[in-house]
Design a protein around this motif. Structure first.
Motif, PDB file in Angstrom:
ATOM      1  N   LEU B 231       1.127  -1.241   0.087  1.00  0.00           N
ATOM      2  CA  LEU B 231       0.012   0.006  -0.088  1.00  0.00           C
ATOM      3  C   LEU B 231       0.427   1.276   0.166  1.00  0.00           C
ATOM      4  N   HIS B 232       1.342   1.770  -1.406  1.00  0.00           N
ATOM      5  CA  HIS B 232       2.386   3.259  -0.972  1.00  0.00           C
ATOM      6  C   HIS B 232       0.868   3.558  -0.863  1.00  0.00           C
ATOM      7  N   PRO B 233       1.909   5.332  -0.785  1.00  0.00           N
ATOM      8  CA  PRO B 233       1.181   6.749  -1.229  1.00  0.00           C
ATOM      9  C   PRO B 233      -0.204   7.071  -2.132  1.00  0.00           C
ATOM     10  N   GLY B 234      -0.167   6.137  -3.227  1.00  0.00           N
ATOM     11  CA  GLY B 234      -0.917   6.268  -4.667  1.00  0.00           C
ATOM     12  C   GLY B 234      -1.814   5.864  -3.738  1.00  0.00           C
ATOM     13  N   PHE B 235      -2.285   4.993  -3.166  1.00  0.00           N
ATOM     14  CA  PHE B 235      -3.462   4.555  -3.476  1.00  0.00           C
ATOM     15  C   PHE B 235      -4.853   4.336  -2.203  1.00  0.00           C
ATOM     16  N   THR B 236      -5.484   4.454  -3.075  1.00  0.00           N
ATOM     17  CA  THR B 236      -7.644   4.668  -1.615  1.00  0.00           C
ATOM     18  C   THR B 236      -8.067   3.875  -1.516  1.00  0.00           C
ATOM     19  N   LEU B 237      -8.327   3.651  -0.052  1.00  0.00           N
ATOM     20  CA  LEU B 237      -9.217   2.991  -0.029  1.00  0.00           C
ATOM     21  C   LEU B 237     -11.059   2.780   0.425  1.00  0.00           C
ATOM     22  N   PHE B 238     -11.319   1.589  -0.838  1.00  0.00           N
ATOM     23  CA  PHE B 238     -13.020   1.353  -1.086  1.00  0.00           C
ATOM     24  C   PHE B 238     -13.315   0.644  -0.268  1.00  0.00           C
ATOM     25  N   ILE B 239     -14.488   0.964   1.519  1.00  0.00           N
ATOM     26  CA  ILE B 239     -14.966  -0.124   1.594  1.00  0.00           C
ATOM     27  C   ILE B 239     -16.741   0.012   1.229  1.00  0.00           C
ATOM     28  N   PRO B 240     -17.123  -1.684   0.319  1.00  0.00           N
ATOM     29  CA  PRO B 240     -18.091  -1.101   0.191  1.00  0.00           C
ATOM     30  C   PRO B 240     -18.984  -0.962   0.894  1.00  0.00           C
ATOM     31  N   SER B 241     -20.316  -0.885   0.997  1.00  0.00           N
ATOM     32  CA  SER B 241     -21.546  -0.948   2.112  1.00  0.00           C
ATOM     33  C   SER B 241     -21.556  -2.722   3.110  1.00  0.00           C
ATOM     34  N   ALA B 242     -21.839  -2.458   3.812  1.00  0.00           N
ATOM     35  CA  ALA B 242     -22.031  -4.176   5.089  1.00  0.00           C
ATOM     36  C   ALA B 242     -23.036  -4.651   5.089  1.00  0.00           C
ATOM     37  N   VAL B 243     -24.347  -3.865   5.027  1.00  0.00           N
ATOM     38  CA  VAL B 243     -25.167  -3.749   5.620  1.00  0.00           C
ATOM     39  C   VAL B 243     -26.617  -2.881   4.365  1.00  0.00           C
ATOM     40  N   GLU B 244     -27.395  -3.165   4.410  1.00  0.00           N
ATOM     41  CA  GLU B 244     -28.635  -2.243   3.862  1.00  0.00           C
ATOM     42  C   GLU B 244     -29.869  -1.537   4.045  1.00  0.00           C
ATOM     43  N   ARG B 245     -30.067  -0.708   4.130  1.00  0.00           N
ATOM     44  CA  ARG B 245     -30.478   0.584   4.697  1.00  0.00           C
ATOM     45  C   ARG B 245     -32.348   0.179   4.629  1.00  0.00           C
ATOM     46  N   PRO B 246     -32.878  -0.331   5.641  1.00  0.00           N
ATOM     47  CA  PRO B 246     -34.371  -0.756   4.883  1.00  0.00           C
ATOM     48  C   PRO B 246     -34.689   1.199   4.526  1.00  0.00           C
ATOM     49  N   ILE B 247     -35.842   0.963   3.821  1.00  0.00           N
ATOM     50  CA  ILE B 247     -37.216   2.344   3.042  1.00  0.00           C
ATOM     51  C   ILE B 247     -37.185   2.538   4.074  1.00  0.00           C
ATOM     52  N   GLU B 248     -37.250   3.773   4.945  1.00  0.00           N
ATOM     53  CA  GLU B 248     -38.728   3.863   6.406  1.00  0.00           C
ATOM     54  C   GLU B 248     -39.983   4.540   5.840  1.00  0.00           C
ATOM     55  N   ASP B 249     -39.756   5.155   5.199  1.00  0.00           N
ATOM     56  CA  ASP B 249     -40.641   6.376   4.276  1.00  0.00           C
ATOM     57  C   ASP B 249     -41.586   5.847   3.505  1.00  0.00           C
ATOM     58  N   ARG B 250     -42.479   4.776   3.759  1.00  0.00           N
ATOM     59  CA  ARG B 250     -43.223   4.127   3.001  1.00  0.00           C
ATOM     60  C   ARG B 250     -43.967   4.679   1.697  1.00  0.00           C
ATOM     61  N   GLU B 251     -44.613   5.959   2.184  1.00  0.00           N
ATOM     62  CA  GLU B 251     -45.638   6.858   1.977  1.00  0.00           C
ATOM     63  C   GLU B 251     -44.978   7.769  -0.195  1.00  0.00           C
ATOM     64  N   LEU B 252     -43.713   8.087   0.723  1.00  0.00           N
ATOM     65  CA  LEU B 252     -42.872   8.303  -0.296  1.00  0.00           C
ATOM     66  C   LEU B 252     -42.753   7.451  -1.469  1.00  0.00           C
ATOM     67  N   LEU B 253     -42.616   5.994  -0.798  1.00  0.00           N
ATOM     68  CA  LEU B 253     -42.137   4.482  -1.704  1.00  0.00           C
ATOM     69  C   LEU B 253     -42.872   4.752  -2.667  1.00  0.00           C
ATOM     70  N   HIS B 254     -44.351   4.907  -2.013  1.00  0.00           N
ATOM     71  CA  HIS B 254     -45.537   5.413  -2.757  1.00  0.00           C
ATOM     72  C   HIS B 254     -45.235   5.944  -4.467  1.00  0.00           C
ATOM     73  N   LEU B 255     -45.275   6.804  -3.694  1.00  0.00           N
ATOM     74  CA  LEU B 255     -45.323   8.780  -4.102  1.00  0.00           C
ATOM     75  C   LEU B 255     -44.671   8.521  -4.955  1.00  0.00           C
ATOM     76  N   VAL B 256     -43.093   7.707  -5.561  1.00  0.00           N
ATOM     77  CA  VAL B 256     -42.243   7.966  -6.431  1.00  0.00           C
ATOM     78  C   VAL B 256     -42.917   7.893  -7.897  1.00  0.00           C
ATOM     79  N   ASP B 257     -43.722   6.805  -7.496  1.00  0.00           N
ATOM     80  CA  ASP B 257     -44.098   6.512  -8.822  1.00  0.00           C
ATOM     81  C   ASP B 257     -46.082   6.372  -9.151  1.00  0.00           C
ATOM     82  N   SER B 258     -45.495   7.112  -8.883  1.00  0.00           N
ATOM     83  CA  SER B 258     -47.692   8.462  -9.181  1.00  0.00           C
ATOM     84  C   SER B 258     -47.234   9.026  -9.695  1.00  0.00           C
ATOM     85  N   VAL B 259     -48.126   9.604 -11.040  1.00  0.00           N
ATOM     86  CA  VAL B 259     -48.358  10.338 -12.116  1.00  0.00           C
ATOM     87  C   VAL B 259     -49.324  11.651 -11.207  1.00  0.00           C
TER      88      VAL B 259
END
Ligand SMILES: C[S@@+](CC[C@H](N)C(=O)[O-])C[C@H]1O[C@@H](n2cnc3c(N)ncnc32)[C@H](O)[C@@H]1O
Lengths: 255, 267
Positions: B231-259
């Motif tokens: 790991l020389h000074p040119g490296f960057t570390l990428f850490i993928p997410s370890a968990v998924e955050r569940p959707i909390e705003d169910r109302e908005l979830l419904h609205l995003v597809d609504s015309v």
């Protein structure tokens, strides 16, 4: 006659599209006209991590990463030799208990417990945690409170057996002999206890934007230093500019 | 008139220089640059009568990196006062991980010089392409490695993370010496507070030369110390997410597809 060096080869490959293509598809032909060692040819053909060494050498000559030799190694100290020890985080919890005696006012006592602080990934999903907290709070006792006790060990010295004077510490031998460890303990609020918002939504009460680099551009010292830069001749300007940097960083605090 | 233009030269030498940057350099009386790309000098000399590398005079083994930035800033201002306009060019994007442009801006303000900053292709852009990362999916948190440890900044395990300067972690001094495993122990302990030990992380070095492929190492977080020598000074570390955050705003979830909702929120 071949005269180009490995550096010339790399520069041309970066600047000349047709030559780059040739270097990628038919390196032996691309090498014609270049005076390259067998190792350089091998690196330029295989294009592996060693190419970085060739690039580094081309640009900065002595500025490629330096592998430390045993002679370069400073004598190892206990701190540099031993791994840092893991932190210990404990959860201190106080649960108030209300006792209602028949002939006197209710009295409050506390049940205290100390348990390991679960790592972030072992924590329950936020809504499960929330439900539990809501259930806990539904009895008539005030909600419990908790803190994190953080214990940070640091190796301050090593106790080694029969280590000849002046010899370097050897990992295996000194580890077996023992370590002198100091502990620093601190207590912090538990971010996940019954707050209105989950810890991820923590926000400061007052907004105050911070700047990554704070420079005292309005200070009298900086203004005077800028004036001195303007007044200086070309020969003295570089030093006056360094003075200006100093003034920007310290401001008027030096009086 | 702009006296100082601050530009980035991209990461892949010299293919990632924008036409905008090229034009500015052509119009400058001097280009002062900090970039170790093998073809940078030849290329810049073809654009500008005076191309001055500041790398060799800025960095010294075991000296504070900040001293290097002071030197760069003073040299650039000196040139701008003497024969404007000048360009200050550096690796990647000019405001990512470099202090000198901020210093130059503030000094120039006091000296009535005008400064303009142009974007460049940053290592981040290269890593987004190399690792196929879309920061709009789960977000992106970015920290500088030593700052992460100094402030014990918390990480959200559900948001991918980029950790800059892992090869320089735990020091503000410049060095070209190879790292020992001990260098990464504090970083590992800190990251293990938020991620499981077996979580796969990626150390990546985007290629600086068209003949060289990028370098990508994947390993379990618990094994980071064993990678120290790589790991020389040119490296960057990428850490993928370890968990998924569940959707909390169910109302908005419904609205995003609504015309109907779309009509309500637009004219
Ligand atoms: C001083 S910062 C400069 C960043 C640069 N201005 C940019 O925009 O990419 C240096 C850090 O950038 C990252 N970096 C620079 N070049 C890189 C590359 N080729 N691949 C991956 N990361 C790189 C590393 O984290 C390195 O420690």
């Amino acid at each position: 006659m071949a005269h180009g060096t490995a550096t010339d080869f790399l520069v041309r490959a970066a600047l000349d599209d047709a030559f780059r293509e040739l270097a990628l598809t038919d390196p032996q032909r691309a090498f014609e006209g270049y005076d390259l060692s067998d190792e350089e040819r091998d690196i330029l053909c295989s294009r592996d991590g060693r190419l970085l060494g060739l690039l580094g050498a081309a640009v900065a000559k002595a500025k490629t990463p330096i592998e430390q030799t045993a002679e370069d190694d400073p004598p190892e100290t206990a701190e540099s030799h031993f791994p840092s020890l893991p932190e210990v985080n404990l959860l201190l919890r106080l649960d108030p208990r209300v006792t209602h005696a028949p002939d006197s006012a209710p009295s409050v006592g506390y049940a205290a417990s100390l348990s390991p602080w679960p790592g972030e990934h072992e924590r329950k999903p936020p809504d499960e945690e929330g439900r539990e907290q809501a259930a806990e709070q539904s009895n008539d006792a005030p909600p419990g409170v908790s803190w994190i006790i953080r214990i940070t060990p640091t190796v301050v010295d090593s106790v080694t057996d029969a280590l000849p004077c002046g010899s370097r510490l050897n990992k295996a031998s000194s580890v077996t002999a023992g370590l002198k460890v100091a502990y620093h303990a601190s207590i912090h609020p538990n971010p996940s206890q019954t707050s209105e918002e989950p810890p991820s939504a923590e926000r400061p009460t007052a907004a105050s934007a911070t700047s990554p680099w704070i420079h005292h551009v309005e200070s009298a010292a900086a203004k005077a230093a800028a004036q001195a830069v303007r007044a200086s001749d070309a020969d003295g300007r570089y030093d006056k500019l360094l003075d200006l940097i100093d003034a920007l960083q310290t401001g008027d605090e030096r009086g | 008139m702009v006296d100082i233009t601050i530009v980035g030269l991209g990461v892949l030498n010299v293919d990632q220089i924008t036409r905008e940057t090229e034009r500015v350099i052509r119009g400058s009386n001097e280009v002062l640059y900090v970039d170790t790309g093998v073809a940078t000098r030849t290329y810049l000399e073809g654009l500008c009568p005076r191309a001055t590398s500041l790398f060799e005079t800025s960095y010294e083994e075991a000296a504070h990196r900040v001293n290097a930035y002071h030197h760069m800033a003073a040299r650039v201002l000196d040139a701008a006062m003497d024969h404007p306009p000048v360009t200050f060019a550096m690796h990647g994007h000019p405001t990512v991980g470099v202090f000198a442009p901020f210093l130059i801006r503030d000094m120039a303000g006091l000296l009535d010089l005008e400064v303009r900053v142009l974007p460049g292709i940053s290592a981040m852009d290269c890593l987004f392409a190399e690792l196929m990362i879309d920061p709009c999916v789960a977000g992106m948190q970015m920290y500088e490695a030593t700052d992460l440890l100094l402030r014990r900044r918390p990480l959200l395990p559900d948001v991918p993370a980029l950790i800059w300067q892992i090869g320089c972690v735990e020091t503000s001094l410049h060095t070209m010496h190879v790292s020992k495993p001990i260098r990464f122990e504090r970083l590992r302990s800190h990251l293990l507070r938020f991620y499981p030990p077996e979580h796969e992380v990626v150390a990546a070095y985007a290629t600086p030369h068209p003949l060289m492929p990028s370098t990508v190492y994947r390993f379990a977080l618990r094994d980071i110390c064993e990678q120290a020598h790589l790991l020389h000074p040119g490296f960057t570390l990428f850490i993928p997410s370890a968990v998924e955050r569940p959707i909390e705003d169910r109302e908005l979830l419904h609205l995003v597809d609504s015309v109907e909702h779309l009509r309500r929120i637009t004219r």
